[in-house]
Each structure stands twice: as structure tokens, then as C-alpha cells.
Design a protein around this motif. Structure first.
Motif, PDB file in Angstrom:
ATOM      1  N   GLU A 185      -4.072  24.245  17.151  1.00  0.00           N
ATOM      2  CA  GLU A 185      -3.681  23.936  18.527  1.00  0.00           C
ATOM      3  C   GLU A 185      -4.176  22.538  18.914  1.00  0.00           C
ATOM      4  OE1 GLU A 185      -4.099  25.774  23.057  1.00  0.00           O
ATOM      5  OE2 GLU A 185      -5.032  26.799  21.348  1.00  0.00           O
ATOM      6  N   ALA A 186      -5.404  22.213  18.486  1.00  0.00           N
ATOM      7  CA  ALA A 186      -5.953  20.887  18.771  1.00  0.00           C
ATOM      8  C   ALA A 186      -5.107  19.801  18.113  1.00  0.00           C
ATOM      9  CB  ALA A 186      -7.393  20.809  18.274  1.00  0.00           C
ATOM     10  N   LEU A 224     -16.863  20.568  13.862  1.00  0.00           N
ATOM     11  CA  LEU A 224     -16.950  19.623  12.746  1.00  0.00           C
ATOM     12  C   LEU A 224     -15.634  19.565  11.970  1.00  0.00           C
ATOM     13  CD1 LEU A 224     -20.541  20.447  11.424  1.00  0.00           C
ATOM     14  CD2 LEU A 224     -19.834  18.590  12.943  1.00  0.00           C
ATOM     15  N   TRP A 225     -14.539  19.823  12.658  1.00  0.00           N
ATOM     16  CA  TRP A 225     -13.231  19.781  12.010  1.00  0.00           C
ATOM     17  C   TRP A 225     -12.893  18.355  11.583  1.00  0.00           C
ATOM     18  CZ3 TRP A 225     -10.926  22.682  16.770  1.00  0.00           C
ATOM     19  CH2 TRP A 225     -11.221  24.046  16.665  1.00  0.00           C
ATOM     20  N   THR A 226     -12.225  18.259  10.437  1.00  0.00           N
ATOM     21  CA  THR A 226     -11.769  16.956   9.945  1.00  0.00           C
ATOM     22  C   THR A 226     -10.279  17.022   9.635  1.00  0.00           C
ATOM     23  OG1 THR A 226     -12.334  17.555   7.665  1.00  0.00           O
ATOM     24  CG2 THR A 226     -14.017  16.400   8.954  1.00  0.00           C
ATOM     25  N   ASP A 227      -9.650  15.847   9.587  1.00  0.00           N
ATOM     26  CA  ASP A 227      -8.247  15.804   9.200  1.00  0.00           C
ATOM     27  C   ASP A 227      -8.132  15.643   7.687  1.00  0.00           C
ATOM     28  OD1 ASP A 227      -8.947  13.208   8.731  1.00  0.00           O
ATOM     29  OD2 ASP A 227      -7.583  12.316  10.196  1.00  0.00           O
ATOM     30  N   ALA A 276     -10.132  12.267  18.809  1.00  0.00           N
ATOM     31  CA  ALA A 276      -9.799  12.616  20.190  1.00  0.00           C
ATOM     32  C   ALA A 276     -10.385  11.594  21.160  1.00  0.00           C
ATOM     33  CB  ALA A 276     -10.306  14.016  20.509  1.00  0.00           C
ATOM     34  N   CYS A 277     -11.631  11.188  20.908  1.00  0.00           N
ATOM     35  CA  CYS A 277     -12.275  10.185  21.763  1.00  0.00           C
ATOM     36  C   CYS A 277     -11.518   8.856  21.704  1.00  0.00           C
ATOM     37  CB  CYS A 277     -13.732   9.979  21.334  1.00  0.00           C
ATOM     38  SG  CYS A 277     -14.816  11.396  21.646  1.00  0.00           S
ATOM     39  N   CYS A 319     -11.639  12.338   8.437  1.00  0.00           N
ATOM     40  CA  CYS A 319     -12.129  11.823   9.724  1.00  0.00           C
ATOM     41  C   CYS A 319     -12.318  12.987  10.699  1.00  0.00           C
ATOM     42  CB  CYS A 319     -11.133  10.813  10.278  1.00  0.00           C
ATOM     43  SG  CYS A 319     -11.697  10.003  11.783  1.00  0.00           S
ATOM     44  N   PHE A 320     -13.406  12.961  11.462  1.00  0.00           N
ATOM     45  CA  PHE A 320     -13.674  14.034  12.414  1.00  0.00           C
ATOM     46  C   PHE A 320     -12.643  14.027  13.533  1.00  0.00           C
ATOM     47  CE2 PHE A 320     -17.933  13.572  10.532  1.00  0.00           C
ATOM     48  CZ  PHE A 320     -18.178  14.906  10.197  1.00  0.00           C
TER      49      PHE A 320
END
Length: 441
Positions: free
Chosen positions: A181-182, A216-219, A229-230, A223-224
Motif C-alpha cells: 500500500e505504501a 525498515l522496508w527497502t525497495d 518518502a521524506c 534504499c529505505f
């Protein structure tokens, strides 16, 4: 245009047969024989391919696009067929609209791009099969893969279509803690950002940021997601603030940039935090809040010093000099601008040298110190000559010429006001040769 790699897949029967006759395939059948009238093709097939069924004959006779659609229907993928058919209609409408507007759109018809048709068949049918089984994560994975296949300037509208589908499917995925979803919010934010709908983009990026907090999700690149998002929120907030500042909505711009600064601190990225301070400082300067602007920009300069980032430090000093100049503190502004010139020269940043030298020339020109003004304008002009930047060269040439005129005018006035024969002879001599007038001590 992005070249799509061939899919490692077993093609359906009709598509496999039809692909053998594509102009782009290494077949031995001459293309001229394949574009004959229907009777000639039937005769050719009867002679060369005895024992073919009606389906096989149709596969050779029909277009590759039609065979893909027939395979989808025959194998029971009706939803996939409906979606593909709608996309093909939209594809043709876009091409027709471009033709009416007399635009040279280089995109080929879809039937001439078999690799893309293969991608449609491969991922759409697998997504539909996964949806029947209730495996929404597998549906999302296939739709996202399809969106990535069309991530180029020509097919961006196709990518956006599947981003929207991914976003809808992601709402049903509950087993991953909200990661899909994120990601879907991130894709929708990008979609709206590229379309210029910044408020809608900010809403999706805010949801993306909220879902990734403390995770601590990464793509796929490692990358976090929270850091992404920031960065996405900061970029969108800055674009929004630029529009607000253009409309002189200073309070709203400052408010949104303060929010951006807080998010940057949360991202634990000092460079990103410094960038947020820089734009917040410029907003305060535009609003006339000079002391606050100096405080924020000083923070930016401290961060740049800690990171040994000379380019950012030069930008901080230049912004501080502008604030000081607006306050009438020209001496302090000159000190900062001289630091900018030094940093720019050490780092071979020619455009920064031009910009800072021009600002110094303007300050000295306003003070009536035309010799110093001429010196800095000449420095800016010489730098643009080395760059071979004609527009900048013309601009700095005008500044330099004005400063030289002021310099000569001052010397001429001194000669006239002195009222002695020697100086008058000096002026008459200058009239004859038009050389530079050296200023009197």
C-alpha cells in the motif's frame, strides 16, 4: 524509447504461429508473399503447409494483435481481453488525436510492437489467474511488472493506468503490514506530481510517509522507503512553496517549508536537512523576515561545513549575502560574496563566479566605488567569455560597460571641476584619442 527485453515465456498456440510471420522475426518466408490477397495466401499455405487446420491458417492470416486477443478469449481470460481491448482503443485514439493536430508522434501502432503485446498477454493473464485464486499480492506483482515495462516517455499513460490498478489492489493486501500500500501511494504521488497536481501528490506522499514511519522496508535497489518518502515530500512541498511565493502567499509557504524541515530531520539525512533550511531561509527573506532568514541560513552553512560540502556552503553564503544586502549591511554582504568567489574558484564553478562577481559589482556601483565595480564586472565578463555563454556574455558586457562609463565620468568631472589649464588640456587630448581616463588621485 525503452527497449523491452524478450519475455522467457511459452506463447499460446496462435500467437506462436503468428509470430513466425512477423517482419521483425528471422523467418524464411518473404514478406512480399505474406501481403498478397486472400486467395493468393490460401494457395501459398495449401502448397507449402499441407495439413494445416483452420486455426493455424487463421494464425497466419490474422494480425499478431488479433491472435493475442483470440488466445486470451479461448483460454478464458475475458477480463484481460477487455482491459487489453480498451487500452488498444485508447492507443489508437491518441495516435489519431496526434495526427489531427499534425504532430509527429513517433510511437508505432501497437500491432507493430509484438514484444509489448507479449508483455500484455503474459502479465494480464497471470494477474487475472491470481485474482481468481484471491492472491492479491501476486496480482499486484504482475500489474507492477507491467507498469515497469511501459515506464518511458512514450507509454507513460499506460504505466499510469497500471499504477492506478496497483493502488486499488494494494488496499486488499493485508499480510505485508502495508508495504504494498505504501509503494502504491508512492507511485500515485509520482503520477500526480508529473501531471502538475501537487496537492494530490502531497496527499499520497504523506500517506506513503506515514505508512513507512518506523519501518525498515527497502525497495529493489536497497534504499529505505521512509527515506524515499521524506525526499518525495520535500520535493513536493518545495514545488508547492514556489507557487505560493509567486503569489506572495508568504505565510503559507513558510508554514509548509517548516513542515518540510521537520520531515527532513526525521529522515536522518544531513544534506536533506540542509536543503530544507536553505529553501526555508529564502522564504523568510521573501517575506521580509531578515533576522529569522539569517538564523536559518546560518544553520544551513553549519551543516554544509560539517559535511565538507563547498558547493552548498557557497550557496549558503550567497543567500546570506542577499539577506544582508536587503538589510543595507553592504560591508558584511561583500565579505560573504568574496568567500563565495573564492569557494567557486577553488571548485571550478564558473557560473557561481559570474553570479557573485556581478553582485559585488552592483554593490560597489551603488556605493560610487566605480573602480572596484569595474574590476568585478570585468571578472564576471572574462569568465563568461571563457565559458562561451553568449547570453551571459552580453549581460555582463553591459554591466562592465556601465561601470567603465561611470569610472570615466568621475575622472572627467574631477578634471572639469579643478578649473586649471593642465586638466583642460588633458581633456582635449582625451577627446582626440578616446582612450581611458585614468582617475586622479
Amino acid at each position: 524509447m525503452t527497449t523491452l527485453p524478450p519475455l522467457p515465456m511459452t506463447r499460446p498456440k496462435l500467437a506462436a504461429l503468428a509470430r513466425k510471420k512477423l517482419p521483425c522475426s528471422p523467418g524464411k518466408i518473404p514478406r512480399s508473399q505474406l501481403i498478397k490477397e486472400k486467395n493468393d495466401i490460401d494457395h501459398y499455405l495449401e502448397v507449402n503447409f499441407k495439413g494445416l487446420s483452420k486455426e493455424e491458417v487463421a494464425a497466419y492470416r490474422n494480425s499478431y494483435k488479433k491472435n493475442i486477443c483470440v488466445d486470451m478469449l479461448r483460454d478464458g481470460y475475458h477480463k484481460s481481453f477487455t482491459e487489453l481491448f480498451a487500452l488498444m482503443e485508447q492507443w489508437d485514439q491518441l495516435r489519431e488525436a496526434a495526427r489531427i493536430r499534425s504532430l509527429s508522434w513517433l510511437q508505432k501502432p501497437l500491432e507493430e510492437q509484438p514484444d509489448k503485446l507479449d508483455y500484455f498477454y503474459h502479465y494480464l493473464t497471470r494477474a487475472e489467474a491470481a485474482e481468481r485464486e484471491g492472491s492479491f499480492e501476486e496480482v499486484y506483482k504482475n500489474l507492477y511488472s507491467l507498469a515497469c515495462c511501459f515506464d518511458n516517455s512514450e507509454d507513460k499513460w499506460v504505466r499510469n493506468h497500471f499504477y492506478e490498478r496497483c493502488f486499488k489492489i494494494a488496499q486488499f493486501i493485508k499480510i505485508d503490514g502495508g508495504k504494498r500500500e505504501a509503494e502504491a501511494h508512492s507511485h500515485m504521488g509520482l503520477l500526480y506530481e508529473e501531471d502538475g497536481q501537487l496537492l494530490e501528490a502531497a496527499e499520497h506522499y504523506e500517506a506513503f510517509h506515514q505508512l513507512t514511519q518506523g519501518r525498515l522496508w527497502t525497495d529493489e535497489t536497497g534504499c529505505f522507503l521512509n527515506l524515499l518518502a521524506c525526499e518525495s515530500l520535500l520535493r513536493t512541498y518545495r514545488l508547492l512553496s514556489d507557487k505560493m511565493l509567486e503569489n506572495k502567499e508568504y505565510k503559507q509557504a513558510i508554514k509548509i517549508l517548516i513542515k518540510a524541515s521537520e520531515i527532513a530531520k526525521e529522515g536522518n539525512d544531513r544534506k536533506m536537512e540542509g536543503e530544507a533550511c536553505y529553501y526555508l531561509g529564502l522564504a523568510y527573506m521573501s517575506a521580509g523576515e531578515y533576522e529569522t532568514a539569517l538564523t536559518v541560513l546560518d544553520t544551513y552553512s553549519q551543516i554544509s561545513t560539517d559535511l565538507n560540502d563547498d558547493l552548498s556552503l557557497g550557496r549558503a553564503y550567497e543567500a546570506i549575502a542577499k539577506v544582508l544586502q536587503s538589510q543595507g549591511k553592504t560591508t558584511e554582504a561583500i565579505n560573504y560574496l568574496e568567500k563565495v568567489v573564492k569557494l567557486a574558484r577553488n571548485n571550478f564553478q564558473s557560473l557561481d563566479i559570474v553570479r557573485a562577481s556581478t553582485m559585488l559589482g552592483d554593490i560597489y556601483n551603488e556605493k560610487g566605488l566605480y573602480n572596484k565595480a569595474s574590476e568585478y564586472f570585468k571578472q564576471a565578463f572574462d569568465t563568461t567569455v571563457a565559458l562561451m555563454n553568449m547570453p551571459l556574455m552580453d549581460e555582463t558586457k553591459v554591466h562592465y560597460g556601465i561601470a567603465k562609463a561611470h569610472q570615466m565620468m568621475l575622472a572627467m568631472n574631477n578634471c572639469i571641476e579643478s578649473e586649471n589649464i593642465t586638466n583642460l588640456d588633458y581633456l582635449l587630448s582625451w577627446k582626440e584619442n578616446r582612450s581611458d581616463i585614468e582617475p586622479q588621485p
